[in-house]
Scaffold this motif. Structure first.
Motif, PDB file in Angstrom:
ATOM      1  N   GLU A 202       0.713  -0.688   0.220  1.00 27.81           N
ATOM      2  CA  GLU A 202      -0.194  -0.100  -0.067  1.00 27.81           C
ATOM      3  C   GLU A 202       0.607   1.065   0.156  1.00 27.81           C
ATOM      4  OE1 GLU A 202      -3.414   1.340  -0.466  1.00 27.81           O
ATOM      5  OE2 GLU A 202      -3.171  -0.381   0.055  1.00 27.81           O
ATOM      6  N   GLY A 203       0.572   2.172  -0.739  1.00 30.77           N
ATOM      7  CA  GLY A 203       1.479   3.405  -0.937  1.00 30.77           C
ATOM      8  C   GLY A 203       2.882   3.356  -1.658  1.00 30.77           C
ATOM      9  N   LYS A 204       2.810   2.640  -2.549  1.00 25.74           N
ATOM     10  CA  LYS A 204       4.172   2.060  -3.003  1.00 25.74           C
ATOM     11  C   LYS A 204       3.695   1.203  -4.112  1.00 25.74           C
ATOM     12  CE  LYS A 204       7.675   2.225   1.070  1.00 25.74           C
ATOM     13  NZ  LYS A 204       8.818   1.772   1.416  1.00 25.74           N
ATOM     14  N   THR A 205       2.779   1.241  -5.056  1.00 28.24           N
ATOM     15  CA  THR A 205       2.404   0.586  -5.844  1.00 28.24           C
ATOM     16  C   THR A 205       4.076   1.080  -7.199  1.00 28.24           C
ATOM     17  OG1 THR A 205       1.839   3.055  -7.051  1.00 28.24           O
ATOM     18  CG2 THR A 205       0.183   1.205  -5.857  1.00 28.24           C
ATOM     19  N   GLY A 206       3.890  -0.117  -8.273  1.00 33.58           N
ATOM     20  CA  GLY A 206       5.375  -0.204  -9.027  1.00 33.58           C
ATOM     21  C   GLY A 206       6.083  -1.087  -8.616  1.00 33.58           C
ATOM     22  N   THR A 207       5.953  -1.171  -7.460  1.00 31.17           N
ATOM     23  CA  THR A 207       7.265  -2.329  -6.628  1.00 31.17           C
ATOM     24  C   THR A 207       7.616  -3.171  -7.328  1.00 31.17           C
ATOM     25  OG1 THR A 207       6.601  -1.259  -4.002  1.00 31.17           O
ATOM     26  CG2 THR A 207       8.415  -3.575  -4.527  1.00 31.17           C
ATOM     27  N   ALA A 208       6.082  -3.907  -7.922  1.00 27.74           N
ATOM     28  CA  ALA A 208       6.932  -4.875  -8.456  1.00 27.74           C
ATOM     29  C   ALA A 208       7.982  -4.544 -10.253  1.00 27.74           C
ATOM     30  CB  ALA A 208       5.258  -6.105  -8.730  1.00 27.74           C
ATOM     31  N   ASN A 209       7.037  -4.096 -10.462  1.00 26.71           N
ATOM     32  CA  ASN A 209       7.309  -3.320 -11.860  1.00 26.71           C
ATOM     33  C   ASN A 209       9.088  -2.249 -11.826  1.00 26.71           C
ATOM     34  OD1 ASN A 209       7.222  -1.638 -14.135  1.00 26.71           O
ATOM     35  ND2 ASN A 209       7.452   0.090 -13.835  1.00 26.71           N
ATOM     36  N   MET A 210       9.419  -2.399 -10.472  1.00 32.81           N
ATOM     37  CA  MET A 210      11.066  -1.705  -9.988  1.00 32.81           C
ATOM     38  C   MET A 210      11.184  -2.474 -10.542  1.00 32.81           C
ATOM     39  SD  MET A 210      12.340   1.815  -8.137  1.00 32.81           S
ATOM     40  CE  MET A 210      13.607   2.332  -8.229  1.00 32.81           C
ATOM     41  N   LEU A 211      10.815  -3.995  -8.789  1.00 33.00           N
ATOM     42  CA  LEU A 211      11.673  -5.330  -9.256  1.00 33.00           C
ATOM     43  C   LEU A 211      12.059  -6.149 -10.241  1.00 33.00           C
ATOM     44  CD1 LEU A 211      13.169  -7.390  -7.190  1.00 33.00           C
ATOM     45  CD2 LEU A 211      10.896  -8.256  -7.050  1.00 33.00           C
ATOM     46  N   ALA A 212      11.292  -5.896 -11.011  1.00 38.04           N
ATOM     47  CA  ALA A 212      10.970  -6.199 -12.731  1.00 38.04           C
ATOM     48  C   ALA A 212      12.732  -5.937 -13.658  1.00 38.04           C
ATOM     49  CB  ALA A 212      10.144  -6.466 -13.485  1.00 38.04           C
ATOM     50  N   ALA A 213      12.730  -4.130 -13.326  1.00 38.76           N
ATOM     51  CA  ALA A 213      13.418  -3.159 -13.928  1.00 38.76           C
ATOM     52  C   ALA A 213      14.622  -3.106 -13.154  1.00 38.76           C
ATOM     53  CB  ALA A 213      13.179  -2.291 -14.359  1.00 38.76           C
ATOM     54  N   THR A 214      15.284  -3.799 -11.951  1.00 38.41           N
ATOM     55  CA  THR A 214      16.196  -3.644 -11.161  1.00 38.41           C
ATOM     56  C   THR A 214      17.375  -5.247 -11.305  1.00 38.41           C
ATOM     57  OG1 THR A 214      15.504  -3.384  -9.617  1.00 38.41           O
ATOM     58  CG2 THR A 214      16.051  -1.848 -10.216  1.00 38.41           C
ATOM     59  N   LEU A 215      16.398  -6.785 -11.236  1.00 34.53           N
ATOM     60  CA  LEU A 215      16.589  -8.261 -11.373  1.00 34.53           C
ATOM     61  C   LEU A 215      18.323  -8.081 -11.869  1.00 34.53           C
ATOM     62  CD1 LEU A 215      14.046 -10.177 -10.184  1.00 34.53           C
ATOM     63  CD2 LEU A 215      15.867  -9.687  -8.959  1.00 34.53           C
TER      64      LEU A 215
ATOM     65  N   ASP B 121      28.906  -6.474 -11.030  1.00 38.75           N
ATOM     66  CA  ASP B 121      28.166  -5.078  -9.866  1.00 38.75           C
ATOM     67  C   ASP B 121      27.446  -4.489 -11.943  1.00 38.75           C
ATOM     68  OD1 ASP B 121      29.558  -4.209 -12.494  1.00 38.75           O
ATOM     69  OD2 ASP B 121      30.272  -2.450 -10.891  1.00 38.75           O
ATOM     70  N   SER B 122      26.088  -4.114 -11.554  1.00 35.46           N
ATOM     71  CA  SER B 122      25.623  -3.578 -13.669  1.00 35.46           C
ATOM     72  C   SER B 122      26.204  -3.552 -14.186  1.00 35.46           C
ATOM     73  CB  SER B 122      24.638  -2.408 -12.869  1.00 35.46           C
ATOM     74  OG  SER B 122      23.714  -1.759 -14.338  1.00 35.46           O
ATOM     75  N   LYS B 123      27.282  -3.093 -14.464  1.00 41.43           N
ATOM     76  CA  LYS B 123      28.157  -3.056 -15.967  1.00 41.43           C
ATOM     77  C   LYS B 123      28.866  -3.950 -16.117  1.00 41.43           C
ATOM     78  CE  LYS B 123      31.590  -0.636 -17.992  1.00 41.43           C
ATOM     79  NZ  LYS B 123      32.647   0.416 -17.712  1.00 41.43           N
ATOM     80  N   ALA B 124      29.290  -5.170 -15.130  1.00 49.34           N
ATOM     81  CA  ALA B 124      29.957  -6.283 -15.087  1.00 49.34           C
ATOM     82  C   ALA B 124      28.733  -7.002 -15.316  1.00 49.34           C
ATOM     83  CB  ALA B 124      30.899  -7.044 -13.979  1.00 49.34           C
ATOM     84  N   PHE B 125      27.713  -7.603 -15.162  1.00 53.28           N
ATOM     85  CA  PHE B 125      26.391  -8.321 -15.526  1.00 53.28           C
ATOM     86  C   PHE B 125      25.690  -8.414 -16.295  1.00 53.28           C
ATOM     87  CE2 PHE B 125      22.138 -10.185 -14.297  1.00 53.28           C
ATOM     88  CZ  PHE B 125      22.792 -10.828 -14.503  1.00 53.28           C
ATOM     89  N   ARG B 126      25.960  -6.910 -16.909  1.00 49.79           N
ATOM     90  CA  ARG B 126      24.890  -6.712 -18.666  1.00 49.79           C
ATOM     91  C   ARG B 126      25.901  -6.896 -19.439  1.00 49.79           C
ATOM     92  NH1 ARG B 126      20.405  -6.989 -18.895  1.00 49.79           N
ATOM     93  NH2 ARG B 126      20.366  -5.858 -20.365  1.00 49.79           N
ATOM     94  N   ALA B 127      27.295  -6.790 -18.946  1.00 52.34           N
ATOM     95  CA  ALA B 127      28.548  -6.661 -19.626  1.00 52.34           C
ATOM     96  C   ALA B 127      28.886  -9.157 -20.257  1.00 52.34           C
ATOM     97  CB  ALA B 127      30.011  -6.491 -19.844  1.00 52.34           C
TER      98      ALA B 127
ATOM     99  N   PRO C 283      22.281   1.620  -9.993  1.00 54.88           N
ATOM    100  CA  PRO C 283      21.367   0.759 -10.830  1.00 54.88           C
ATOM    101  C   PRO C 283      19.973   1.382 -10.369  1.00 54.88           C
ATOM    102  CG  PRO C 283      22.408  -0.803  -9.782  1.00 54.88           C
ATOM    103  CD  PRO C 283      23.297   0.434  -9.991  1.00 54.88           C
ATOM    104  N   LEU C 284      19.727   1.344  -8.924  1.00 47.47           N
ATOM    105  CA  LEU C 284      18.316   1.060  -8.747  1.00 47.47           C
ATOM    106  C   LEU C 284      18.206   3.132  -8.809  1.00 47.47           C
ATOM    107  CD1 LEU C 284      16.731  -0.027  -7.277  1.00 47.47           C
ATOM    108  CD2 LEU C 284      17.476   1.461  -5.019  1.00 47.47           C
ATOM    109  N   GLU C 285      18.767   3.907  -8.824  1.00 51.53           N
ATOM    110  CA  GLU C 285      18.502   5.489  -9.286  1.00 51.53           C
ATOM    111  C   GLU C 285      18.509   5.679 -10.352  1.00 51.53           C
ATOM    112  OE1 GLU C 285      17.268   7.344  -6.230  1.00 51.53           O
ATOM    113  OE2 GLU C 285      17.957   5.625  -4.646  1.00 51.53           O
ATOM    114  N   ARG C 286      19.663   5.003 -10.877  1.00 55.44           N
ATOM    115  CA  ARG C 286      19.184   5.311 -12.347  1.00 55.44           C
ATOM    116  C   ARG C 286      17.504   4.545 -13.043  1.00 55.44           C
ATOM    117  NH1 ARG C 286      20.719   1.528 -15.959  1.00 55.44           N
ATOM    118  NH2 ARG C 286      22.318   0.304 -14.611  1.00 55.44           N
ATOM    119  N   ILE C 287      17.760   3.606 -12.803  1.00 51.54           N
ATOM    120  CA  ILE C 287      16.361   3.129 -13.376  1.00 51.54           C
ATOM    121  C   ILE C 287      14.944   4.088 -12.610  1.00 51.54           C
ATOM    122  CG2 ILE C 287      14.242   0.499 -12.680  1.00 51.54           C
ATOM    123  CD1 ILE C 287      16.638   0.804 -14.703  1.00 51.54           C
ATOM    124  N   ARG C 288      15.014   3.957 -11.490  1.00 52.67           N
ATOM    125  CA  ARG C 288      13.821   5.046 -10.528  1.00 52.67           C
ATOM    126  C   ARG C 288      13.139   6.104 -11.735  1.00 52.67           C
ATOM    127  NH1 ARG C 288      12.927   4.649  -5.492  1.00 52.67           N
ATOM    128  NH2 ARG C 288      14.866   3.894  -5.159  1.00 52.67           N
TER     129      ARG C 288
END
Length: 452
Positions: free
Chosen positions: A68-81, A89-95, A144-149
């Motif tokens: 409650e009050g944090k709609t978009g949590t699942a969507n944000m999780l999907a974008a950050t896993l 880290d994000s760069k190494a994982f994506r590479a 990455p969390l703030e970038r995705i946000r």
């Protein structure tokens, strides 16, 4: 070169599978149930034509379980896993994903949190490990969390002026004002700003559990190897999640018309009312009937009356929209402001005509011929086939569904079609949202706020 290989190989694999379905849709592809040594189940279409493994999986729950009050949590999780996990880290994982031609992505719908995975067989071991880490040990690092946000919030801000997004959000909030289905699944700029790393981790630990998991796999893997992979990737997830407490709900505010003024030359119209669920005995009949009304594209009554005969709109449609806890019939169009009233009037007329008369014998036969003949075209690539295997499990359709599906369509009779049409379509209960400056349309009530 590997990225080019991944582009070509899935196409070839999908083409081979599509040819099999087209040649003999029910018998040529065998769906096999695989249970891992640890008890994790998946459905498999084994195909060694090309060295590709595709997997789709989903967890029951989705965005309807956002706090409650944090709609978009699942969507944000999907974008950050997939933005860093374990030692990467994000760069190494994506590479690593890019260098090894591995695809890992996630998505959050209202009722499902889903994942998609694809790898070349030669890179399977490393791919499995990266998938495991993304599910069981995501990092949620600050950058990455703030970038995705920020990316999500930019998209949400853009939707605040998009007529289609405004119409959709308004309609859903009107139908489900006190239910999770009425909240925007992507969140709002305010709710997304409030989501913390702890919120993402809490959702992951409580909602991504084995008892909610369905898996479909297609490609170059044996049942034995798949069983080992399932334990390796998923066994570290919680065995059971929290009870899903989402209430059954029927759409409210039926029969209302809302107008949201926006200074655009063309209005967007979204409309609908209650429908039928996927497990309803009349679902297949309703599916065929709706194809005739507005689901058949160029072949539908709505297209014929609104576009073909009068040129009022480029697109007009209707479709069934069943959820776990509700069911809808949705429709819509977009047309010049001065032609909204005429277009909406024709849609209502066709809605009412289908309810009162039902389809003709010729329409029914044409629909059945198309729907059965085009079914193999759904298997255009391995991920889509894997996704269908997941859907078959989610809906309890049975492992032999691919063999039986067309028989369900063929079994629809004209008498049943007329009965279901009369029960399904209720023009007097149609809720309508218009965004634009429509002429000749009067709202029956003020539009609700679209935030959530």
């Amino acid at each position: 070169m590997r990225s080019k290989t991944l582009t070509a190989a899935p196409f070839l694999a999908a083409f081979a599978l599509a040819v099999l379905f087209l040649a003999a849709p029910a018998r040529a592809v065998e769906v096999e149930q695989v249970v891992s040594p640890g008890g994790i189940e998946a459905w498999l279409v084994e195909d060694h034509t090309n060295p590709i493994i595709s997997m789709e999986f989903s967890f029951k729950g989705g965005a309807s379980l956002d706090p409650e009050g944090k709609t978009g949590t699942a969507n944000m999780l999907a974008a950050t896993l997939d933005e860093g996990a374990g030692p990467f880290d994000s760069k190494a994982f994506r590479a690593k994903l890019e260098n090894l031609s591995i695809k890992i992505s996630y998505d959050a719908g209202l009722d499902r949190f889903s994942g998609s995975f694809q790898t070349l067989t030669q890179n399977a071991e490393e791919a499995y490990e990266l998938l495991r880490l993304s599910l069981s040990d995501p990092r949620f690092d600050e950058e990455p969390l703030e970038r995705i946000r920020s990316q999500i919030q930019v998209g949400l801000a853009r939707e605040e002026t998009d007529p289609d997004a405004i119409a959709g959000r308004t309609l859903w909030k009107l139908w489900f004002p006190d239910h999770p289905y009425g909240r925007p699944s992507d969140g709002t700029t305010e709710s997304v700003a409030a989501i913390t790393r702890d919120d993402l981790e809490a959702y992951r630990q409580t909602e991504l559990s084995l008892d909610r998991l369905k898996i479909g796999v297609v490609g170059d893997i044996t049942p034995e190897a798949l069983g080992q992979m399932l334990d390796r990737v998923f066994a570290s997830l919680p065995a059971e999640g929290e009870p899903i407490e989402v209430a059954e709900v029927a759409p409210q505010n039926l029969g209302e018309t809302l107008v949201i003024e926006q200074d655009v030359p063309q209005s967007v119209v979204s409309l609908g009312h209650a429908g039928v669920k996927r497990d309803d005995p009349d679902y297949y009949t309703a599916y065929v009937v709706n194809y005739i009304l507005g689901g058949g594209g160029f072949a539908s009554r709505l297209f014929e009356e609104v576009r073909e005969k009068r040129g009022l709109a480029y697109s007009v449609y209707s479709y069934l929209y069943p959820f776990d806890h509700a069911a809808l019939v949705l429709g819509g169009t977009a047309t010049a402001n001065e032609r909204v009233s005429e277009s909406l009037g024709l849609i209502r007329e066709e809605w009412a005509r289908m309810a009162s008369e039902g389809p003709t014998a010729e329409e029914l036969q044409n629909a059945k011929t198309y729907l059965t003949g085009s079914f193999p075209l759904r298997f255009s690539n391995s991920p889509r086939i894997a996704g269908m295997l997941v859907g078959m499990q989610q809906e309890g359709l049975g492992i032999d569904y691919l063999e039986k599906r067309n028989s369900y369509i063929e079994a629809v009779t004209l008498e049943e079609a007329k009965r279901v049409a009369a029960e399904l379509y209720k023009p007097e209960e149609m809720t309508v949202v218009v965004v634009g400056k429509p002429e000749g349309i009067e709202a029956t009530r003020p539009a609700p706020q679209t935030g959530g």
